[in-house]
Write a protein that holds these residues in place. Structure first.
Motif, short mmCIF file in Angstrom:
data_model
loop_
_atom_site.label_atom_id
_atom_site.label_comp_id
_atom_site.label_asym_id
_atom_site.label_seq_id
_atom_site.Cartn_x
_atom_site.Cartn_y
_atom_site.Cartn_z
N UNK A 45 -20.33 -45.13 -15.66
CA UNK A 45 -19.23 -46.05 -15.93
C UNK A 45 -19.38 -47.36 -15.16
N UNK A 46 -19.86 -47.28 -13.93
CA UNK A 46 -20.04 -48.50 -13.12
C UNK A 46 -21.08 -49.42 -13.76
N UNK A 47 -22.14 -48.84 -14.31
CA UNK A 47 -23.16 -49.65 -14.98
C UNK A 47 -22.60 -50.32 -16.23
N UNK A 48 -21.79 -49.59 -16.98
CA UNK A 48 -21.16 -50.16 -18.17
C UNK A 48 -20.26 -51.32 -17.78
N UNK A 49 -19.45 -51.13 -16.76
CA UNK A 49 -18.55 -52.19 -16.31
C UNK A 49 -19.33 -53.41 -15.83
N UNK A 50 -20.45 -53.19 -15.14
CA UNK A 50 -21.28 -54.31 -14.66
C UNK A 50 -21.87 -55.08 -15.84
N UNK A 51 -22.35 -54.37 -16.86
CA UNK A 51 -22.90 -55.04 -18.04
C UNK A 51 -21.82 -55.80 -18.79
N UNK A 52 -20.62 -55.22 -18.88
CA UNK A 52 -19.50 -55.91 -19.53
C UNK A 52 -19.17 -57.20 -18.81
N UNK A 53 -19.17 -57.16 -17.49
CA UNK A 53 -18.87 -58.35 -16.70
C UNK A 53 -19.90 -59.44 -16.98
N UNK A 54 -21.16 -59.06 -17.10
CA UNK A 54 -22.21 -60.03 -17.41
C UNK A 54 -21.96 -60.63 -18.79
N UNK A 55 -21.66 -59.78 -19.76
CA UNK A 55 -21.41 -60.27 -21.12
C UNK A 55 -20.20 -61.20 -21.15
N UNK A 56 -19.15 -60.83 -20.48
CA UNK A 56 -17.95 -61.67 -20.45
C UNK A 56 -18.24 -63.00 -19.79
N UNK A 57 -19.00 -62.97 -18.73
CA UNK A 57 -19.37 -64.20 -18.03
C UNK A 57 -20.20 -65.09 -18.94
N UNK A 58 -21.18 -64.52 -19.63
CA UNK A 58 -22.03 -65.29 -20.54
C UNK A 58 -21.22 -65.84 -21.70
N UNK A 59 -20.33 -65.05 -22.25
CA UNK A 59 -19.52 -65.51 -23.37
C UNK A 59 -18.57 -66.61 -22.94
N UNK A 60 -18.01 -66.46 -21.75
CA UNK A 60 -17.08 -67.45 -21.24
C UNK A 60 -17.73 -68.79 -20.96
N UNK A 61 -19.01 -68.75 -20.61
CA UNK A 61 -19.72 -69.99 -20.30
C UNK A 61 -20.34 -70.61 -21.53
N UNK A 62 -20.35 -69.87 -22.65
CA UNK A 62 -20.92 -70.40 -23.88
C UNK A 62 -22.44 -70.48 -23.83
N UNK A 63 -23.06 -69.65 -22.99
CA UNK A 63 -24.51 -69.64 -22.89
C UNK A 63 -25.13 -69.05 -24.13
N UNK A 64 -26.31 -69.51 -24.46
CA UNK A 64 -27.05 -69.01 -25.61
C UNK A 64 -28.23 -68.19 -25.11
N UNK A 65 -28.10 -66.87 -25.15
CA UNK A 65 -29.16 -65.99 -24.68
C UNK A 65 -29.82 -65.33 -25.87
#
Length: 86
Positions: free
Chosen positions: A62-82
């Protein structure tokens, strides 16, 4: 999904039917229900895939899932193109 259609008789709570009807207005009730059923089948398939993966590799951390979600949310919030591969 393509092909023909098949008629079914289903019973749903009056309040749910009224809510759906208010939401869709004059659109097709059958189309709305068909789309909802298709989404449910997708969810069921995903649950089966997760169960198969967990039986082979163990439960998801669960901790790994939450960490990956945080990364995705951060990337989406910044409008980065990965678009490149990791």
């Amino acid at each position: 999904m393509s092909g023909g259609t098949k008629k079914f008789s289903v019973t749903i709570p009056e309040e749910l039917a009224a809510t759906v009807q208010a939401r869709i207005g004059t659109a097709s009730f059958s189309a709305y229900v068909s789309q909802a059923l298709a989404r449910q089948v997708e969810r069921d398939n995903l649950r089966e895939l997760i169960a198969a993966a967990e039986s082979q590799h163990g439960p998801v951390d669960r901790a790994e899932v939450d960490a990956k979600r945080a990364i995705l949310r951060s990337d989406l919030g910044q409008g980065n193109d990965h678009t490149s591969a990791a």
